[in-house]
Design a protein around this motif. Structure first.
Motif, PDB file in Angstrom:
ATOM      1  N   PRO A   4      -6.449  -2.594  -2.756  1.00 44.75           N
ATOM      2  CA  PRO A   4      -5.857  -3.855  -2.474  1.00 44.75           C
ATOM      3  C   PRO A   4      -6.755  -4.653  -1.385  1.00 44.75           C
ATOM      4  O   PRO A   4      -6.694  -5.795  -1.262  1.00 44.75           O
ATOM      5  CB  PRO A   4      -4.522  -3.231  -1.943  1.00 44.75           C
ATOM      6  CG  PRO A   4      -4.372  -1.962  -2.606  1.00 44.75           C
ATOM      7  CD  PRO A   4      -5.862  -1.545  -2.808  1.00 44.75           C
ATOM      8  N   VAL A  30       0.897  -1.137   0.079  1.00 46.91           N
ATOM      9  CA  VAL A  30      -0.090   0.016  -0.001  1.00 46.91           C
ATOM     10  C   VAL A  30       0.916   1.284  -0.014  1.00 46.91           C
ATOM     11  O   VAL A  30       0.530   2.072  -0.727  1.00 46.91           O
ATOM     12  CB  VAL A  30      -0.882   0.007   1.183  1.00 46.91           C
ATOM     13  CG1 VAL A  30      -1.481   1.308   1.522  1.00 46.91           C
ATOM     14  CG2 VAL A  30      -2.236  -0.957   1.075  1.00 46.91           C
ATOM     15  N   ASP A  31       1.937   1.172   0.728  1.00 47.17           N
ATOM     16  CA  ASP A  31       2.651   2.277   0.817  1.00 47.17           C
ATOM     17  C   ASP A  31       3.462   2.648  -0.243  1.00 47.17           C
ATOM     18  O   ASP A  31       3.994   3.854  -0.518  1.00 47.17           O
ATOM     19  CB  ASP A  31       3.811   2.064   2.001  1.00 47.17           C
ATOM     20  CG  ASP A  31       3.228   2.236   3.557  1.00 47.17           C
ATOM     21  OD1 ASP A  31       2.011   2.850   3.530  1.00 47.17           O
ATOM     22  OD2 ASP A  31       3.717   1.973   4.399  1.00 47.17           O
ATOM     23  N   LYS A  32       3.789   1.518  -1.189  1.00 49.54           N
ATOM     24  CA  LYS A  32       4.475   2.038  -2.339  1.00 49.54           C
ATOM     25  C   LYS A  32       3.547   2.340  -3.552  1.00 49.54           C
ATOM     26  O   LYS A  32       3.999   3.093  -4.373  1.00 49.54           O
ATOM     27  CB  LYS A  32       5.083   0.495  -2.890  1.00 49.54           C
ATOM     28  CG  LYS A  32       6.312   0.379  -2.273  1.00 49.54           C
ATOM     29  CD  LYS A  32       6.932  -1.255  -2.812  1.00 49.54           C
ATOM     30  CE  LYS A  32       7.995  -1.561  -1.721  1.00 49.54           C
ATOM     31  NZ  LYS A  32       9.041  -0.609  -1.842  1.00 49.54           N
ATOM     32  N   LEU A  33       2.205   2.212  -3.314  1.00 47.89           N
ATOM     33  CA  LEU A  33       1.248   2.641  -4.507  1.00 47.89           C
ATOM     34  C   LEU A  33       1.152   4.059  -4.492  1.00 47.89           C
ATOM     35  O   LEU A  33       1.095   4.541  -3.375  1.00 47.89           O
ATOM     36  CB  LEU A  33      -0.162   2.033  -4.109  1.00 47.89           C
ATOM     37  CG  LEU A  33       0.012   0.326  -4.368  1.00 47.89           C
ATOM     38  CD1 LEU A  33      -1.530  -0.015  -4.197  1.00 47.89           C
ATOM     39  CD2 LEU A  33       0.354  -0.027  -5.870  1.00 47.89           C
ATOM     40  N   GLN A  34       0.751   4.960  -5.671  1.00 50.22           N
ATOM     41  CA  GLN A  34       0.631   6.158  -5.625  1.00 50.22           C
ATOM     42  C   GLN A  34      -0.526   6.815  -6.156  1.00 50.22           C
ATOM     43  O   GLN A  34      -1.159   7.806  -6.023  1.00 50.22           O
ATOM     44  CB  GLN A  34       1.982   6.888  -6.428  1.00 50.22           C
ATOM     45  CG  GLN A  34       3.214   6.513  -6.120  1.00 50.22           C
ATOM     46  CD  GLN A  34       3.379   7.253  -4.443  1.00 50.22           C
ATOM     47  OE1 GLN A  34       3.085   8.315  -4.491  1.00 50.22           O
ATOM     48  NE2 GLN A  34       4.136   6.298  -3.649  1.00 50.22           N
ATOM     49  N   THR A  35      -1.537   5.890  -6.663  1.00 49.64           N
ATOM     50  CA  THR A  35      -2.615   6.389  -7.439  1.00 49.64           C
ATOM     51  C   THR A  35      -3.804   6.152  -6.376  1.00 49.64           C
ATOM     52  O   THR A  35      -3.706   5.572  -5.417  1.00 49.64           O
ATOM     53  CB  THR A  35      -2.973   5.335  -8.816  1.00 49.64           C
ATOM     54  OG1 THR A  35      -2.792   3.979  -8.193  1.00 49.64           O
ATOM     55  CG2 THR A  35      -1.704   5.541  -9.855  1.00 49.64           C
ATOM     56  N   ARG A  36      -4.862   7.036  -6.866  1.00 48.27           N
ATOM     57  CA  ARG A  36      -6.031   6.611  -6.148  1.00 48.27           C
ATOM     58  C   ARG A  36      -6.657   5.349  -5.852  1.00 48.27           C
ATOM     59  O   ARG A  36      -6.663   4.491  -6.419  1.00 48.27           O
ATOM     60  CB  ARG A  36      -7.245   7.507  -6.942  1.00 48.27           C
ATOM     61  CG  ARG A  36      -8.632   7.732  -6.304  1.00 48.27           C
ATOM     62  CD  ARG A  36      -9.250   8.707  -7.293  1.00 48.27           C
ATOM     63  NE  ARG A  36     -10.704   8.301  -7.019  1.00 48.27           N
ATOM     64  CZ  ARG A  36     -11.545   9.047  -7.848  1.00 48.27           C
ATOM     65  NH1 ARG A  36     -11.471   9.868  -8.816  1.00 48.27           N
ATOM     66  NH2 ARG A  36     -12.954   8.775  -7.652  1.00 48.27           N
ATOM     67  N   LYS A  75      -5.473   3.751  -3.322  1.00 43.75           N
ATOM     68  CA  LYS A  75      -4.346   2.722  -3.177  1.00 43.75           C
ATOM     69  C   LYS A  75      -4.533   1.839  -1.727  1.00 43.75           C
ATOM     70  O   LYS A  75      -3.955   0.846  -1.555  1.00 43.75           O
ATOM     71  CB  LYS A  75      -3.001   3.452  -2.890  1.00 43.75           C
ATOM     72  CG  LYS A  75      -3.076   4.381  -1.583  1.00 43.75           C
ATOM     73  CD  LYS A  75      -1.463   5.217  -1.757  1.00 43.75           C
ATOM     74  CE  LYS A  75      -1.650   5.820  -0.094  1.00 43.75           C
ATOM     75  NZ  LYS A  75      -0.205   6.601  -0.128  1.00 43.75           N
ATOM     76  N   LEU A  76      -5.208   2.119  -0.952  1.00 45.03           N
ATOM     77  CA  LEU A  76      -5.713   1.333   0.362  1.00 45.03           C
ATOM     78  C   LEU A  76      -7.057   0.397   0.084  1.00 45.03           C
ATOM     79  O   LEU A  76      -6.841  -0.659   0.407  1.00 45.03           O
ATOM     80  CB  LEU A  76      -5.913   2.345   1.503  1.00 45.03           C
ATOM     81  CG  LEU A  76      -6.328   1.434   2.838  1.00 45.03           C
ATOM     82  CD1 LEU A  76      -5.116   0.513   3.263  1.00 45.03           C
ATOM     83  CD2 LEU A  76      -6.389   2.476   3.937  1.00 45.03           C
TER      84      LEU A  76
END
Length: 460
Positions: free
Chosen positions: A274, A262-268, A270-271
């Protein structure tokens, strides 16, 4: 429009836009019923989820016939929406029948998705760490609260009313539920959420949810086979228990990996994306081993409840639940034909007696749990038992799955719905009386901490 044919079954491609119109019109009815019912229920100081259920009853087979379903025995001529669609699309009677079947199937599918989201949300709210505060006391209360009504309800229906085994087991399973959301709301209003009684009730309700979901997974799987095979029952109990415990144990390793991703994702999204992906994967795995998808969703919620981002995830799931969960509650109410409990019709009177029996077992089977609270001098046992009574949204999950399985007769389904409604209505005033008449309750923390709004599991 060929692309939509796999979803719509045998409906002709030229009628696909009318099916979409039917789905949209049905959703308008669903959301109006859920909101109006919820607001009225809230104004009367009752849980909004009950308003959504009753709203579904009013627009469904019991009253207005705006939302009816073929699996409940309805024809397209029974639906008040079909003449509108027939006029809009200039359809033949055969085409209207196809449209009715297809749009009903899609609404039912959305309702099933809604219950998966609901169980995921309940899993997220079931804080297993809270159980450490009350330990074995809550476990004893929960086990008695599951076993007593289940056995009494199942055996009573089979011996007294000659109900076949599978429907009787399903009704008995529906009696095991406890709504932690409704109870915790009333406890908070009374300033008793952090009292000894409040902690035992909430802890027991969490365990009750876990045990109840296992029971539901087993019973729903039995309904698919249509017979009670002892070895199959043992397999289902072991597999359901192992699935939940395995998910919880593996969750400790999974959580760190989940947060890292989750912390590596940048797009809308992201939490939440997943998280939903994990929930749907768990639901699929549960289904693949012949359990219910809702068990997998519930397990996913329990796992993600342990993450550091749990509160943030809770807030992001709420809007999704607000969209999908009301479809489930309204659909459950719409499919239940409470007209089969009309006492004026002689053949309906047995259904009323069954409903009265279920209500009696539902109340007594939970109230007695308070007297299994050992080693707690001065504890308000009546309050603990009464706090376990409301079935609420959890009871509706049982009723909805039972209805979808097709094993429940109309009188028995209506009796279960009636039991859920009455126990949920009765519990809040009964709980106020139980605490009001006793001065034995001993709060564990200062009153100021009780002013915080508790997390609830209703679909407000």
């Amino acid at each position: 429009m060929i692309w939509i044919d796999p979803i719509l079954g045998t409906v002709a491609a030229e009628n696909a836009p009318i099916v979409l119109s039917g789905v949209l019109l049905s959703l308008v009815v669903v959301y109006l019923a859920s909101k109006l019912g919820g607001e009225v229920s809230k104004a009367l100081d009752f849980p909004p989820v009950l308003g959504e259920l009753i709203g579904g009853v009013l627009v469904g087979a019991s009253a207005l016939h705006f939302l009816v379903f073929p699996e409940s025995g309805a024809q397209y001529t029974d639906s008040l929406l079909m003449p509108i669609l027939q006029w809009v699309g200039d359809l033949s009677p055969e085409a209207v029948a196809e449209v009715f079947a297809s749009q009903s199937e899609i609404i039912s599918l959305l309702a099933e998705l809604g219950v998966i989201i609901l169980l995921f949300e309940i899993g997220l709210e079931s804080d297993l760490r809270e159980l450490q505060k009350v330990g074995y006391q809550a476990a004893i209360v929960a086990c008695v609260g599951v076993v007593a009504p289940f056995v009494a309800g199942t055996v009573g229906l089979m011996l007294l009313f000659n109900v076949p085994a599978i429907p009787a087991i399903f009704a008995g399973a529906a009696l095991t539920a406890t709504s932690i959301g409704i109870t915790s709301k009333v406890l908070s209003e009374l300033g008793q959420l952090k009292s000894r009684e409040g902690q035992i009730i909430v802890g027991a309700a969490v365990i009750d949810d876990v045990l109840g979901i296992i029971v539901l997974a087993v019973v729903a799987s039995l309904a698919k086979t249509g017979e009670v095979d002892v070895m199959n029952v043992v397999y289902l109990i072991i597999s359901a228990t192992a699935f939940l415990l395995g998910a919880i144990l593996l969750g400790k390793f999974f959580n760190q990996a989940f947060i890292t991703v989750v912390d590596k994702l940048q797009t809308r999204g992201k939490l939440v994306i997943p998280a939903l992906t994990f929930a749907f994967l768990m639901a699929f795995l549960a289904n693949a081993i012949h359990l219910e998808a809702i068990l997998g969703a519930f397990a996913a919620g329990l796992v993600l409840d342990e993450t550091d981002r749990r509160k943030e995830l809770d807030q992001q799931i709420i809007p999704i639940a607000d969209i999908l969960v009301p479809i489930f509650f309204v659909t459950v109410g719409a499919k239940a034909d409470l007209g089969v409990l009309n006492p004026v019709v002689p053949e309906n009177r047995e259904g009323l007696v069954i409903a009265a029996f279920l209500i009696g077992v539902a109340i007594v089977g939970k109230v007695m749990t308070g007297w299994f609270t050992f080693g707690q001098p001065g504890i308000n046992r009546l309050a603990i038992g009464v706090g376990m009574i409301p079935r609420g949204e959890v009871g509706l999950v049982f009723a909805g799955i039972g209805s979808a399985s097709g094993v429940l007769s109309k009188p028995l389904e209506a009796a279960i719905i009636t039991m859920v409604i009455l126990t949920t209505f009765l519990a809040p005033p009964f709980l106020r009386v139980a605490f009001g008449e006793s001065s034995e309750s001993e709060p564990l923390v200062a009153q100021t901490t009780l002013e915080k709004e508790p997390q609830t599991l209703t679909s407000e």
